[in-house]
Each structure stands twice: as C-alpha cells, then as structure tokens.
Design an enzyme around this catalytic site. Structure first.
Site, short mmCIF file in Angstrom:
data_model
loop_
_atom_site.label_atom_id
_atom_site.label_comp_id
_atom_site.label_asym_id
_atom_site.label_seq_id
_atom_site.Cartn_x
_atom_site.Cartn_y
_atom_site.Cartn_z
N GLU A 47 0.85 -1.21 0.00
CA GLU A 47 0.00 0.00 0.00
C GLU A 47 0.87 1.25 0.00
OE1 GLU A 47 -2.75 -0.08 3.26
OE2 GLU A 47 -3.66 -1.97 2.59
N HIS A 139 -3.86 10.83 -26.13
CA HIS A 139 -3.92 9.93 -27.29
C HIS A 139 -5.00 10.38 -28.28
CE1 HIS A 139 -3.55 6.39 -29.67
NE2 HIS A 139 -4.79 6.02 -29.41
N ASP A 178 -0.26 5.67 -38.53
CA ASP A 178 -1.62 5.13 -38.69
C ASP A 178 -2.58 6.27 -38.99
OD1 ASP A 178 -2.17 6.32 -36.17
OD2 ASP A 178 -1.61 4.48 -35.13
N LYS A 201 -2.23 0.90 -40.77
CA LYS A 201 -1.75 -0.08 -39.77
C LYS A 201 -2.92 -0.91 -39.27
CE LYS A 201 -0.74 1.13 -35.35
NZ LYS A 201 -0.03 1.86 -34.30
C1 R5P Z 1 -1.57 3.97 -31.45
O1 R5P Z 1 -2.63 4.40 -31.94
C2 R5P Z 1 -0.54 4.88 -30.89
O2 R5P Z 1 -0.60 6.14 -31.48
C3 R5P Z 1 0.84 4.33 -31.07
O3 R5P Z 1 1.12 4.22 -32.46
C4 R5P Z 1 0.98 2.97 -30.47
O4 R5P Z 1 0.43 2.92 -29.20
C5 R5P Z 1 2.43 2.54 -30.45
O5 R5P Z 1 2.47 1.26 -29.93
P1 R5P Z 1 3.68 0.28 -30.20
O6 R5P Z 1 4.93 1.05 -29.97
O7 R5P Z 1 3.48 -0.83 -29.18
O8 R5P Z 1 3.55 -0.26 -31.59
#
Ligand code: R5P
Length: 321
Positions: A47, A139, A178, A201
């Site tokens: 904790e 994000h 992406d 992606k």
């Molecule tokens: C996804 O939408 C985020 O913007 C990053 O591209 C993603 O979280 C990166 O993750 P990783 O490094 O595990 O491929």
C-alpha cells in the site's frame, strides 16, 4: 518584473510524486522555487503512503506525476492519494500535471463487456480532488471530455518542429504511422512546411501491428515518422521497414511525445538504426533503456510557463499553439 510580482503575490506550491522527480526538479528550478516537502513511501504489503509535510491551507497546489512503464497503477494510486491529501489539507485549488496520462488508449468499448478505462481513471482523479488537469498530447483530443474539470492538453509539435528546422533537412515528408495519428502529424508537418504520408496499420492482436499500405509519396524523401507515443516499438519498426520498401531515403527519423518503451522497445529501436529517435521527457527513460541515436527534449520549460500562466491568469494555449 511583472511576472516576478505576480509570482510573489500568489501563494502556490509544487509537489512531485515519485514517478518522475527529475522532471519536477527541473520545473522547480525554472520557477526558481523549491518543491513542496512531501513523504512518499510504500508499506511492506504494497500500500502507498503519502503525507504533505508543509501547510497548503488556502494555497494553490500543483502536483507533478506522470505514468511510467510497468508502474502505471502505482503512479496513479499515488497521484490520487496526493490529491486527497491536498484536498483534506484545505488547498484552495489542486492542479494536477500528468505529462503522460496512462490508460488513454482504452477510451471506448471495442468489444462487448470491456471497460472504458480512460474515463474511469479521469473520474477517479476528479473524485480525488483534482480541480484542473494538465497533460501532454492525449492519445485522442476528445478524452478531455472524460474529465468533469478543465483540461489543458498541451501540444509539443512546435517544440519538435523547432528542433528539426535547425537540421535543414531536404525533401522532408512527415509520416503518420496510422490513420488515427494523421491530424496530429499534419499539425507538425504544417509548422515544418512539409507534406505528409499516412501508413495503414492493422492490429491483429494487442501490441502487435502490421503495415499494409503507404499513402503518399515517400520515394527518395527524408521521412520523419511522427506519433504520440512509442510503447513496444513494433509500430515504428514496421513503419520504417515499410518506408524503406517504398524507396524512402535510408536515413529515417522518428519523433514521438511519450517514451513508454515497454518490453523490448529500446532494443528494437536501437537495432532498427533510425537516424535519430527524438522524444520528450514526459516519461523518464532509465539508463538501461537508452540507446544510440536517442534524443530527449525537455518539457520542463513549457510546464514552468504553464504554471506561471495559471497562477497569473494568463492564456495557456498561447504557449504552444
Ligand atoms: C496507437 O494508436 C498509438 O498512437 C501508437 O502508435 C501505439 O500505441 C504505439 O504502440 P507500439 O509502440 O506498441 O507499436
């Protein structure tokens, strides 16, 4: 002079959680004031324990605590306890500075019977006493709406652009790894005066990614892949391979805000031989996760300016838009 007067009139204290003391110290140094005294420890059962060791009665309190790889739950719990301690100690306002807001990617129900974790964490933070949240490059922008208090979502595309402009690179194209990151990449590209390309992606399973298409002209271009975070590093390594396959110049740069660097990320990124991997210090990168070509830009001056603007009732967005 005016700034110093405002700082002297207003009473506020900056406290650091245990997740990123280096950043908090840098911010305090820029503000030319010491961090508030606080006791942070862990009982043998796991904790967390928190006690503010100076009075904050009637003061505005700023708490700096980020989320780190493997310790995200511990970091958040400590933050909740710090907020509750400040609330119970009659702080007049509690400003929470969470440079990297963990759980932000879990922002919707993808499959039946999943939680919306980002919303739950936002609720817990507000319930703990946060009156205002400052974070960096959420994000998705709409996550701001999960909080029942004001959110300053700071952007760092200008800071990154300043860094890259100094390199005088030729034939630059900014690449979003992406479709979701395209808007963010465009902001950065616009400041650089460069076009963008977008990768398609897919995620066959958690933490696994595959690039299926490249949209845009990358042939003989210097590519800067731009994203909000690097987690396992898989997306970035695959992105670089796809760009090289489409005849991009071999010097590929990578630029992202949050260095989550989980699992084998550092090794993968080091082995991938990016020309440079440019990150902020929103998350500490321990020595054993650093690699050749890694460059960290500090957000401490920006955070110090944000604190001054909040205390001085001045615009925060003008610092980074
Ligand atoms: C996804 O939408 C985020 O913007 C990053 O591209 C993603 O979280 C990166 O993750 P990783 O490094 O595990 O491929």
């Amino acid at each position: 002079m005016l700034r110093i007067m405002i700082m002297e009139q207003k009473r506020f204290t900056v406290f650091s959680g245990s997740s990123h003391p280096e950043l908090a110290h840098e911010v305090a140094k820029a503000l030319k004031r010491p961090l508030g005294k606080i006791k942070l420890s862990t009982f043998s059962c796991g904790e967390k324990y928190v006690a503010l060791e100076e009075s904050v009665r009637g003061e505005e309190v700023f708490i700096i605590q980020t989320c780190t790889d493997q310790n995200v739950d511990r970091d958040l719990m400590e933050l909740f306890l710090m907020c509750d301690a400040a609330r119970l100690a009659f702080a007049s306002k509690i400003h929470v500075i969470v440079p990297y807001f963990g759980y932000a990617r879990q922002d919707k129900v993808h499959k039946p019977r999943e939680p919306i974790s980002a919303k739950l964490i936002a609720d817990l933070l507000v319930k703990s006493g946060a009156d205002h949240v400052v974070t960096l490059q959420l994000h998705t922008d709409q996550t701001q709406g999960f909080f029942d208090v004001p959110v300053d979502n700071l952007y760092v595309h200008k800071m990154f652009a300043q860094y890259f402009k100094k390199k005088n690179l030729k034939d630059v194209v900014v690449v979003s790894p992406d479709a979701g990151g395209a808007k963010n990449a465009k902001k950065f590209a616009d400041v650089l005066g460069a076009p963008i390309a977008i990768l398609h992606k897919t995620r066959p399973e958690h933490n696994v990614s595959a690039i299926t298409h490249v949209v845009g002209d990358v042939e003989n271009k210097t590519c800067i892949i731009y994203d909000d975070m690097i987690d396992t590093g898989g997306s970035m390594v695959n992105a670089k391979a796809a760009l090289i396959k489409h005849n991009a110049k071999k010097d590929v740069y990578l630029c992202a805000t949050h260095a989550v660097f989980s699992g084998e990320a550092s090794k993968k990124l080091g082995d991938a031989n990016f020309k440079e991997v440019v990150m902020t210090n929103s998350i500490p990168i321990p020595k054993n996760k650093q690699f050749k070509g890694l460059k960290q830009l500090s957000i401490a001056p920006l955070l110090a300016n944000v604190i001054e603007s909040v205390i001085g009732h001045k615009s925060v967005s003008s610092l980074f838009y």
